[in-house]
Design a protein around this motif. Structure first.
Motif, PDB file in Angstrom:
ATOM      1  N   ARG A   9       0.847  -1.197   0.000  1.00 49.71           N
ATOM      2  CA  ARG A   9       0.000   0.000   0.000  1.00 49.71           C
ATOM      3  C   ARG A   9       0.875   1.236   0.000  1.00 49.71           C
ATOM      4  O   ARG A   9       1.835   1.340   0.773  1.00 49.71           O
ATOM      5  CB  ARG A   9      -0.909  -0.011   1.226  1.00 49.71           C
ATOM      6  CG  ARG A   9      -1.813   1.207   1.317  1.00 49.71           C
ATOM      7  CD  ARG A   9      -2.595   1.187   2.617  1.00 49.71           C
ATOM      8  NE  ARG A   9      -3.242   2.465   2.829  1.00 49.71           N
ATOM      9  CZ  ARG A   9      -4.550   2.629   2.907  1.00 49.71           C
ATOM     10  NH1 ARG A   9      -5.356   1.601   2.813  1.00 49.71           N
ATOM     11  NH2 ARG A   9      -5.055   3.835   3.110  1.00 49.71           N
ATOM     12  N   TRP A  10       0.503   2.194  -0.839  1.00 50.33           N
ATOM     13  CA  TRP A  10       1.191   3.478  -0.957  1.00 50.33           C
ATOM     14  C   TRP A  10       0.165   4.580  -0.722  1.00 50.33           C
ATOM     15  O   TRP A  10      -0.867   4.623  -1.395  1.00 50.33           O
ATOM     16  CB  TRP A  10       1.794   3.626  -2.350  1.00 50.33           C
ATOM     17  CG  TRP A  10       2.754   2.542  -2.704  1.00 50.33           C
ATOM     18  CD1 TRP A  10       2.461   1.304  -3.197  1.00 50.33           C
ATOM     19  CD2 TRP A  10       4.175   2.600  -2.599  1.00 50.33           C
ATOM     20  NE1 TRP A  10       3.612   0.592  -3.397  1.00 50.33           N
ATOM     21  CE2 TRP A  10       4.684   1.362  -3.039  1.00 50.33           C
ATOM     22  CE3 TRP A  10       5.067   3.587  -2.163  1.00 50.33           C
ATOM     23  CZ2 TRP A  10       6.044   1.083  -3.066  1.00 50.33           C
ATOM     24  CZ3 TRP A  10       6.420   3.306  -2.194  1.00 50.33           C
ATOM     25  CH2 TRP A  10       6.899   2.073  -2.644  1.00 50.33           C
ATOM     26  N   ASN A  11       0.437   5.466   0.221  1.00 44.10           N
ATOM     27  CA  ASN A  11      -0.474   6.573   0.520  1.00 44.10           C
ATOM     28  C   ASN A  11      -0.128   7.782  -0.337  1.00 44.10           C
ATOM     29  O   ASN A  11       1.044   8.101  -0.552  1.00 44.10           O
ATOM     30  CB  ASN A  11      -0.389   6.932   2.004  1.00 44.10           C
ATOM     31  CG  ASN A  11      -0.886   5.800   2.880  1.00 44.10           C
ATOM     32  OD1 ASN A  11      -1.843   5.110   2.539  1.00 44.10           O
ATOM     33  ND2 ASN A  11      -0.240   5.607   4.014  1.00 44.10           N
ATOM     34  N   PHE A  35      -4.959   6.119  -1.514  1.00 46.00           N
ATOM     35  CA  PHE A  35      -3.883   5.141  -1.640  1.00 46.00           C
ATOM     36  C   PHE A  35      -3.943   4.452  -2.994  1.00 46.00           C
ATOM     37  O   PHE A  35      -4.957   4.491  -3.697  1.00 46.00           O
ATOM     38  CB  PHE A  35      -3.993   4.089  -0.526  1.00 46.00           C
ATOM     39  CG  PHE A  35      -5.226   3.227  -0.633  1.00 46.00           C
ATOM     40  CD1 PHE A  35      -5.194   2.022  -1.318  1.00 46.00           C
ATOM     41  CD2 PHE A  35      -6.420   3.629  -0.054  1.00 46.00           C
ATOM     42  CE1 PHE A  35      -6.336   1.233  -1.427  1.00 46.00           C
ATOM     43  CE2 PHE A  35      -7.559   2.852  -0.159  1.00 46.00           C
ATOM     44  CZ  PHE A  35      -7.514   1.644  -0.845  1.00 46.00           C
ATOM     45  N   ARG A  37      -2.794   0.460  -4.146  1.00 47.68           N
ATOM     46  CA  ARG A  37      -2.339  -0.799  -3.560  1.00 47.68           C
ATOM     47  C   ARG A  37      -2.114  -1.803  -4.672  1.00 47.68           C
ATOM     48  O   ARG A  37      -2.987  -2.018  -5.513  1.00 47.68           O
ATOM     49  CB  ARG A  37      -3.363  -1.332  -2.571  1.00 47.68           C
ATOM     50  CG  ARG A  37      -2.864  -2.570  -1.871  1.00 47.68           C
ATOM     51  CD  ARG A  37      -3.689  -2.891  -0.675  1.00 47.68           C
ATOM     52  NE  ARG A  37      -3.037  -3.986   0.033  1.00 47.68           N
ATOM     53  CZ  ARG A  37      -3.440  -4.468   1.167  1.00 47.68           C
ATOM     54  NH1 ARG A  37      -4.484  -3.942   1.751  1.00 47.68           N
ATOM     55  NH2 ARG A  37      -2.804  -5.465   1.738  1.00 47.68           N
ATOM     56  N   CYS A  46      -6.826   1.833  -6.797  1.00 43.46           N
ATOM     57  CA  CYS A  46      -6.407   3.209  -6.537  1.00 43.46           C
ATOM     58  C   CYS A  46      -7.627   4.019  -6.136  1.00 43.46           C
ATOM     59  O   CYS A  46      -8.653   3.977  -6.826  1.00 43.46           O
ATOM     60  CB  CYS A  46      -5.772   3.800  -7.796  1.00 43.46           C
ATOM     61  SG  CYS A  46      -5.279   5.526  -7.624  1.00 43.46           S
ATOM     62  N   TRP A 138       3.723   9.153  -3.946  1.00 42.94           N
ATOM     63  CA  TRP A 138       3.167   8.238  -2.963  1.00 42.94           C
ATOM     64  C   TRP A 138       4.226   7.876  -1.947  1.00 42.94           C
ATOM     65  O   TRP A 138       5.411   7.811  -2.281  1.00 42.94           O
ATOM     66  CB  TRP A 138       2.710   6.945  -3.638  1.00 42.94           C
ATOM     67  CG  TRP A 138       1.818   7.128  -4.824  1.00 42.94           C
ATOM     68  CD1 TRP A 138       2.225   7.363  -6.115  1.00 42.94           C
ATOM     69  CD2 TRP A 138       0.399   7.089  -4.861  1.00 42.94           C
ATOM     70  NE1 TRP A 138       1.130   7.455  -6.936  1.00 42.94           N
ATOM     71  CE2 TRP A 138       0.004   7.291  -6.193  1.00 42.94           C
ATOM     72  CE3 TRP A 138      -0.568   6.880  -3.877  1.00 42.94           C
ATOM     73  CZ2 TRP A 138      -1.331   7.303  -6.574  1.00 42.94           C
ATOM     74  CZ3 TRP A 138      -1.899   6.893  -4.269  1.00 42.94           C
ATOM     75  CH2 TRP A 138      -2.270   7.105  -5.601  1.00 42.94           C
ATOM     76  N   ARG A 140       5.257   4.815   0.883  1.00 42.78           N
ATOM     77  CA  ARG A 140       4.912   3.459   1.320  1.00 42.78           C
ATOM     78  C   ARG A 140       4.290   3.504   2.713  1.00 42.78           C
ATOM     79  O   ARG A 140       4.803   4.148   3.618  1.00 42.78           O
ATOM     80  CB  ARG A 140       6.152   2.572   1.338  1.00 42.78           C
ATOM     81  CG  ARG A 140       5.818   1.104   1.609  1.00 42.78           C
ATOM     82  CD  ARG A 140       7.036   0.212   1.588  1.00 42.78           C
ATOM     83  NE  ARG A 140       7.653   0.052   0.280  1.00 42.78           N
ATOM     84  CZ  ARG A 140       7.231  -0.809  -0.647  1.00 42.78           C
ATOM     85  NH1 ARG A 140       6.173  -1.562  -0.416  1.00 42.78           N
ATOM     86  NH2 ARG A 140       7.862  -0.908  -1.791  1.00 42.78           N
ATOM     87  N   ALA A 141       3.160   2.809   2.868  1.00 44.42           N
ATOM     88  CA  ALA A 141       2.484   2.753   4.162  1.00 44.42           C
ATOM     89  C   ALA A 141       3.274   1.883   5.120  1.00 44.42           C
ATOM     90  O   ALA A 141       3.908   0.904   4.701  1.00 44.42           O
ATOM     91  CB  ALA A 141       1.068   2.198   3.990  1.00 44.42           C
TER      92      ALA A 141
END
Length: 142
Positions: A9-11, A35, A37, A46, A138, A140-141
């Motif tokens: 997951r990328w915020n 996010f 993912r 997305c 983005w 990374r979470a």
């Protein structure tokens, strides 16, 4: 880049449209929530929205006023499908999208990874007065 580099997951940090004529625009404003993912099985999703997306006051999900529903549509981007990576390009094969024109199509994006920051860019409307580069950043979470 390989697919494993993207898994997780990328915020969203920022989304800018950089026009060839020098204009800069943030399509959903400066404060975003959302996010992207990427899953190991090749699926992706997305969702990006304005952080200040207002609740409906005129009704519920299906019976709010047309103005409120249109405002919500204008304040969010959402799509899902599968992805593949080829060199520095990720291709999203869109199965479902809030913007119906993307369904069944592909969205190709250049990707660059710098530590825990992912940059995704797309060239849009080349050769027109609206030619621009969409630049999404983005993180990374955890």
């Amino acid at each position: 880049m390989i697919p494993a580099d993207l898994i997780g997951r990328w915020n969203i940090v920022s989304w800018l449209q950089l026009y060839d004529d020098g204009r800069r625009q943030a399509p959903l404003g400066e404060r975003l929530d959302g996010f992207i993912r990427y899953l190991a099985d090749g699926d992706m999703i997305c969702m990006i929205a304005r952080a200040d997306l207002a609740d409906f006051t005129s009704g519920g999900q299906w019976n709010a006023s047309e103005a409120e529903r249109a405002g919500a549509y204008s304040a969010m981007l959402a799509y899902a499908g599968t992805f593949r990576v080829e060199g520095d390009t990720v291709t999203h094969s869109v199965r479902q999208s809030l913007f119906p024109n993307w369904r069944g199509g592909e969205q190709k994006r250049s990707v660059r990874l710098e530590g825990d920051t992912l940059f995704i860019e797309a060239r849009l409307e080349a050769g027109t007065p609206e030619a621009r580069t969409a630049q999404l950043k983005w993180r990374r979470a955890a």
